[in-house]
Design an enzyme around this catalytic site. Structure first.
Site, mmCIF file in Angstrom:
data_model
loop_
_atom_site.group_PDB
_atom_site.id
_atom_site.type_symbol
_atom_site.label_atom_id
_atom_site.label_comp_id
_atom_site.label_asym_id
_atom_site.label_seq_id
_atom_site.Cartn_x
_atom_site.Cartn_y
_atom_site.Cartn_z
ATOM 1 C CE1 TYR A 46 82.649 13.819 54.838
ATOM 2 C CE2 TYR A 46 82.401 12.239 56.627
ATOM 3 C CZ TYR A 46 81.885 13.263 55.845
ATOM 4 O OH TYR A 46 80.611 13.720 56.079
ATOM 5 C CG ASP A 95 88.589 11.814 62.254
ATOM 6 O OD1 ASP A 95 88.024 11.004 63.021
ATOM 7 O OD2 ASP A 95 87.994 12.435 61.368
ATOM 8 C CE LYS A 119 81.056 7.063 61.975
ATOM 9 N NZ LYS A 119 80.508 6.876 60.676
HETATM 10 N N1 HOZ Z 1 80.049 9.234 55.975
HETATM 11 C C1 HOZ Z 1 79.722 8.035 56.672
HETATM 12 C C2 HOZ Z 1 80.723 6.984 56.520
HETATM 13 N N2 HOZ Z 1 82.042 7.379 56.275
HETATM 14 C C3 HOZ Z 1 78.412 7.500 56.230
HETATM 15 C C4 HOZ Z 1 77.339 7.959 57.097
HETATM 16 C C5 HOZ Z 1 75.984 7.283 56.861
HETATM 17 O O1 HOZ Z 1 75.469 7.321 55.759
HETATM 18 O O2 HOZ Z 1 75.440 6.770 57.810
#
Ligand code: HOZ
Length: 426
Positions: free
Chosen positions: A144, A239, A267
């Protein structure tokens, strides 16, 4: 556990926000029940709206490397806020954070700050396409890279959780330019390169996958990928939104000794505030506007609050090599005890862990890719998740998300988690 207030808030939120949330996995759909509304967090703990306290293994999906509400980060953010919250103009803090990123991440000579991992990855592939003059990218099934159109094919994270790995709304032309390989299977990449050699701009990969749950690369996989890309004039993008500054201060590229052409970050460099970044070789990055023609911009890029938090975070990363050893020690303790328990009750499982990232999969198959991750018994995961919540342990609400430790998780929290695990998985 009393969740009355969280439930009431969720009911209200569902009328105002799609599915009651601002990001799908949070809705707890794949584990059932109602999501917890979090009121505050400190160290290794979060508290919900009903004042229940949990040991937190979500860590805001990765960035809370030193625990929640770290006093140094709070001080930096408060001081920065006092000077103004957004200027849309350069600041000195941006230079200082860039210096640390360049110092820590082997592949990065020049870096551009953006606001999220999604922005970082979509900008990185635009740059790769511009540099190579080629249209296609290769991604791995189940990885992802945020929610830009080019990545929502066989995507991991929430897309995998909800069984909709391909999103409607992505134009066919965009989808056709994303080629799909199998993680940990170098031959699958080789075949695509043979077929599309002069059309592939970049291969993008999570060097340690976090978005199918935690899946480490097999020995030699990343090095082979590096070689294949180099030989074919294809850019390799790591990534490292989850792994950057986490698996080592220099990320997975330092851990495995493989240097990509471009790296995307997120993040962590915001210390919990919304930040992303992409960076790499100088000759590539000089194509980015205004130095070069590849356009990419944003008022909030390099936002002073986010930069202040991120700078403090990275200073702690630089100073804190010992912190990584501690997280490894805690991770190993947790891993050993979980394995011991699962073996003793004869429950089929796979446990993957890389330092402070880990996932327990309820399958006897070794989890190395999308197909093997999907063999997990997600119903068993859901009941494990619910039972752990009752025990005061907050895990990612999906089989297909990695759990994270922080330096705030001490023996005390780990031992409590192990006891909870023994009671929850029977
Ligand atoms: N897609 C995010 C973790 N792989 C989650 C994002 C969230 O819900 O804060």
């Amino acid at each position: 556990m009393n969740s009355r207030r969280s439930k009431a808030l969720f009911e209200k939120a569902r009328k105002l926000l799609p599915g009651g949330v601002n990001s799908p996995v949070r809705a707890f759909k794949s584990v059932g029940g109602s999501p917890l509304f979090i009121r505050k967090a400190r160290g290794a703990y979060v508290w919900d709206a009903d004042a229940n306290r949990f040991i937190d293994y979500v860590g805001s999906w990765g960035p809370m490397l030193f625990g929640h509400a770290h006093p140094r980060i709070l001080r930096a953010v408060k001081a920065a806020a006092g000077r103004g919250t957004s200027f849309g103009a350069p600041t000195e803090t941006e230079i200082r954070i860039a210096e640390l990123i360049v110092k820590l991440v082997p592949s990065i000579e020049v870096v551009r700050m953006v606001n999220s991992g999604t922005e970082a990855t979509m900008s990185a592939i635009r740059l790769a396409r511009a540099f190579t003059g080629r249209p296609k990218i290769v991604k791995f099934e189940g990885c992802y890279h945020g929610h830009a159109d080019a990545f929502l094919m066989r995507a991991g994270s929430g897309a995998l959780t909800f069984g909709t790995p391909d999103s409607p709304g992505v134009p066919r032309g965009v989808a056709e330019d994303t080629l799909m390989a199998t993680y940990n299977d170098i031959d699958s990449v080789h075949r695509l390169i043979e077929q599309w050699k002069d059309a592939i701009a970049a291969v993008i990969v999570e060097p340690v996958v976090g978005n199918m749950g935690c899946i480490p690369p097999k020995p030699g996989f990343l090095a082979s990928l590096r070689r294949l890309c180099k030989d074919a004039g294809i850019l390799l993008i790591f990534d490292e939104v989850m792994t950057g500054f986490r698996v080592t201060p220099g990320g997975a590229q330092e851990l495995y000794g493989v240097t990509p052409d471009l790296t995307t970050l997120g993040k962590i460099i915001g210390g919990g505030l919304p930040v992303g970044a992409y960076g790499g070789r100088r000759d590539l990055m000089k194509l980015v506007a205004p130095e070069g023609p590849v356009y990419q911009a944003g008022t909030l890029s390099g936002n002073p609050l986010a930069m202040a938090a991120g700078l403090e975070m990275l200073k702690m990363v630089v100073a804190g090599r010992a912190a990584y050893q501690r997280m490894e020690k805690m991770g190993k303790l947790l891993e050993d005890e979980i394995r011991h328990h699962l073996l003793s009750i004869g429950k089929p499982y796979t446990l993957n862990r890389v330092g402070s990232m880990f996932t327990v999969f309820f399958t006897e198959v070794e989890v190395i890719d999308y197909a093997s991750a999907k063999t997990s018994d997600t119903k068993a995961f859901a009941s494990y998740h619910r039972a752990m919540l009752e025990e005061g342990i907050y895990l990612p609400p999906s089989q297909f998300e990695a759990a994270f430790l922080s330096t705030a998780h001490t023996e005390r929290e780990i031992e409590k988690t192990i006891r909870a695990f023994r009671r929850s998985v029977i």
